[in-house]
Design a protein around this motif. Sequence first.
Motif, PDB file in Angstrom:
ATOM      1  N   VAL A  99      54.528  15.985 -32.092  1.00 18.55           N
ATOM      2  CA  VAL A  99      53.938  16.197 -33.423  1.00 18.55           C
ATOM      3  C   VAL A  99      52.981  17.381 -33.418  1.00 18.55           C
ATOM      4  O   VAL A  99      52.987  18.214 -34.328  1.00 18.55           O
ATOM      5  N   THR A 100      52.149  17.468 -32.380  1.00 18.94           N
ATOM      6  CA  THR A 100      51.131  18.513 -32.321  1.00 18.94           C
ATOM      7  C   THR A 100      51.615  19.788 -31.639  1.00 18.94           C
ATOM      8  O   THR A 100      50.904  20.794 -31.639  1.00 18.94           O
ATOM      9  N   GLU A 101      52.814  19.735 -31.034  1.00 21.45           N
ATOM     10  CA  GLU A 101      53.375  20.875 -30.305  1.00 21.45           C
ATOM     11  C   GLU A 101      52.446  21.346 -29.199  1.00 21.45           C
ATOM     12  O   GLU A 101      52.278  22.544 -28.960  1.00 21.45           O
ATOM     13  N   THR A 102      51.812  20.375 -28.521  1.00 24.57           N
ATOM     14  CA  THR A 102      50.943  20.679 -27.391  1.00 24.57           C
ATOM     15  C   THR A 102      51.258  19.712 -26.260  1.00 24.57           C
ATOM     16  O   THR A 102      51.532  18.532 -26.506  1.00 24.57           O
ATOM     17  N   PRO A 103      51.228  20.173 -25.003  1.00 26.46           N
ATOM     18  CA  PRO A 103      51.512  19.286 -23.875  1.00 26.46           C
ATOM     19  C   PRO A 103      50.279  18.476 -23.486  1.00 26.46           C
ATOM     20  O   PRO A 103      49.151  18.787 -23.893  1.00 26.46           O
ATOM     21  N   SER A 104      50.484  17.439 -22.694  1.00 27.68           N
ATOM     22  CA  SER A 104      49.375  16.646 -22.174  1.00 27.68           C
ATOM     23  C   SER A 104      49.718  16.148 -20.778  1.00 27.68           C
ATOM     24  O   SER A 104      50.882  15.877 -20.494  1.00 27.68           O
ATOM     25  N   PRO A 105      48.715  16.053 -19.895  1.00 26.19           N
ATOM     26  CA  PRO A 105      48.972  15.580 -18.523  1.00 26.19           C
ATOM     27  C   PRO A 105      49.209  14.075 -18.483  1.00 26.19           C
ATOM     28  O   PRO A 105      48.300  13.296 -18.751  1.00 26.19           O
ATOM     29  N   LYS A 106      50.430  13.672 -18.181  1.00 26.41           N
ATOM     30  CA  LYS A 106      50.785  12.255 -18.232  1.00 26.41           C
ATOM     31  C   LYS A 106      50.156  11.456 -17.092  1.00 26.41           C
ATOM     32  O   LYS A 106      49.814  10.288 -17.268  1.00 26.41           O
ATOM     33  N   THR A 107      50.005  12.074 -15.916  1.00 27.62           N
ATOM     34  CA  THR A 107      49.382  11.358 -14.803  1.00 27.62           C
ATOM     35  C   THR A 107      47.925  11.049 -15.118  1.00 27.62           C
ATOM     36  O   THR A 107      47.432   9.947 -14.849  1.00 27.62           O
ATOM     37  N   ARG A 108      47.231  12.006 -15.713  1.00 27.13           N
ATOM     38  CA  ARG A 108      45.834  11.751 -16.101  1.00 27.13           C
ATOM     39  C   ARG A 108      45.769  10.657 -17.156  1.00 27.13           C
ATOM     40  O   ARG A 108      44.844   9.832 -17.143  1.00 27.13           O
ATOM     41  N   GLU A 109      46.736  10.625 -18.050  1.00 26.72           N
ATOM     42  CA  GLU A 109      46.754   9.574 -19.066  1.00 26.72           C
ATOM     43  C   GLU A 109      46.924   8.203 -18.420  1.00 26.72           C
ATOM     44  O   GLU A 109      46.267   7.231 -18.806  1.00 26.72           O
ATOM     45  N   ALA A 110      47.799   8.124 -17.421  1.00 31.69           N
ATOM     46  CA  ALA A 110      48.006   6.858 -16.721  1.00 31.69           C
ATOM     47  C   ALA A 110      46.725   6.404 -16.021  1.00 31.69           C
ATOM     48  O   ALA A 110      46.348   5.226 -16.070  1.00 31.69           O
TER      49      ALA A 110
END
Length: 466
Positions: free
Chosen positions: A220-231
């Motif tokens: 939606v925002t067209e921006t990436p995010s670090p999935k490991t940090r989210e976990a």
Amino acid sequence: MQRPRRANDGRPPPGVDPRVGLFSSFVMAVTIAFLGGRPAMITAATGAVALVIAPVARELGMDYLIATVILAGIFQLVMGLLGVARLMRFIPRSVMVGFVNALAILIFTAQLPQLIDVPWAVYPLVAAGILILVFLPKLTRVVPAPLVAIVLITSAVLITGVHVPTVGDQGDLPESLPELFIPNVPLTWATFATIAPYALAMALVGLLESLMTAMLVDEVTETPSPKTREALGQGAANVLSGLFGGMGGCAMIGQTMINVKVSGARTRISTFLAGVFLLVLVLVFGDLVAVIPMAALVAVMVMVCVATFDWHSIRWSTLRRMPRSETAVMVATVVVVVLTHNLAIGVLVGVLVALVAFARRVAEFAGVVRTIDTEGGVPTANYAVEGELFFASSNDLSTRFQVADDPDRVVIDMSKSHIWDASTVAVLDAVIVAYARHGKHVDIVGLNDPSAAMHARLAGNLGAGG
């Protein structure tokens, strides 16, 4: 091994206090604002997590529930350190679409109890709220439409004095800040063995739903995010939530979509303020929050459903162009989620259906072309094998060779194929053995380096042909 006794001498304890969920939402939102990987994503107590750990509260009581939440957070931290989040790249887009559509359906069906067997005034209030949410953004976006709808509908109810269900009817709101809570459970293997299955299920469900929501917000925002940090952030948030007497949770896609799509939020400040405002509302303005009609909240959530559902995915023009297997994966995901009310189970089933469909589709790309060469005076049967060879495509490979009719020399050209697994090597072994029984010699040529290495390592050692 003795199982921990049930709370209340075997009688199921009363339902979990609503304040437990509110404390969870506050602690998790504030924590994830600092530790999470996806900006603007809202994390709080969720129904998916509550569904998994509800038996613990019902059978063993609150202390075991809190211990389960803390253990689930620890499991999530371990999964984050092991890089489990990277597995999200294996979830196909069709599963993502099914996940979103199923979630929209679940959000809508969750509103139905507030629309059944209620005073007649609820219906015009819900309709008025929907109209405000639809048309106000076309006039101005300075003030969030959901806030305006809630304020106007609440004011109308207070002025007219009409009796409709309110937030206060759903349960008591907290009157103090959450306090440190250390669960009173024995630190024994019996306790761990009892709560670990629930904790692991909660960790998996919460992590899967959070990472799926993060992927959706990325799109939606067209921006990436670090999935490991989210976990890792989700794990830490659940541990802290448990230590403050909360029930734990994960990302909330409904609230996240309001935050990202309706409010246009893009930073962690929005997540932090969501948690702080929640606490301020229930502690400072609790009496005011209690009089908010449920009709206003239902109107907001209905519009969240409309905004969340991927309407493009069910248009006839889309369905006509989309491969049937992709549509089947999306439908399977939606059906399982709606039937089980569990997003994680639906996603897992969707991925399995996608894997089966992919294997069948790839298997059709493998083929064998046979020619007879008599050059040099030595008749030779040449087989040109094309395509990706693995268990699904190579199982019927042996049927493509005319063992009895071929001359004494056979050449299998693998230059346009690739060997992916031991099943293919076993099939080639069986083909060579079949020709050997007829006194015929087989040469395999054209293997690329990875295929040649696998064939050299496994050929003749798999039992069937050796």
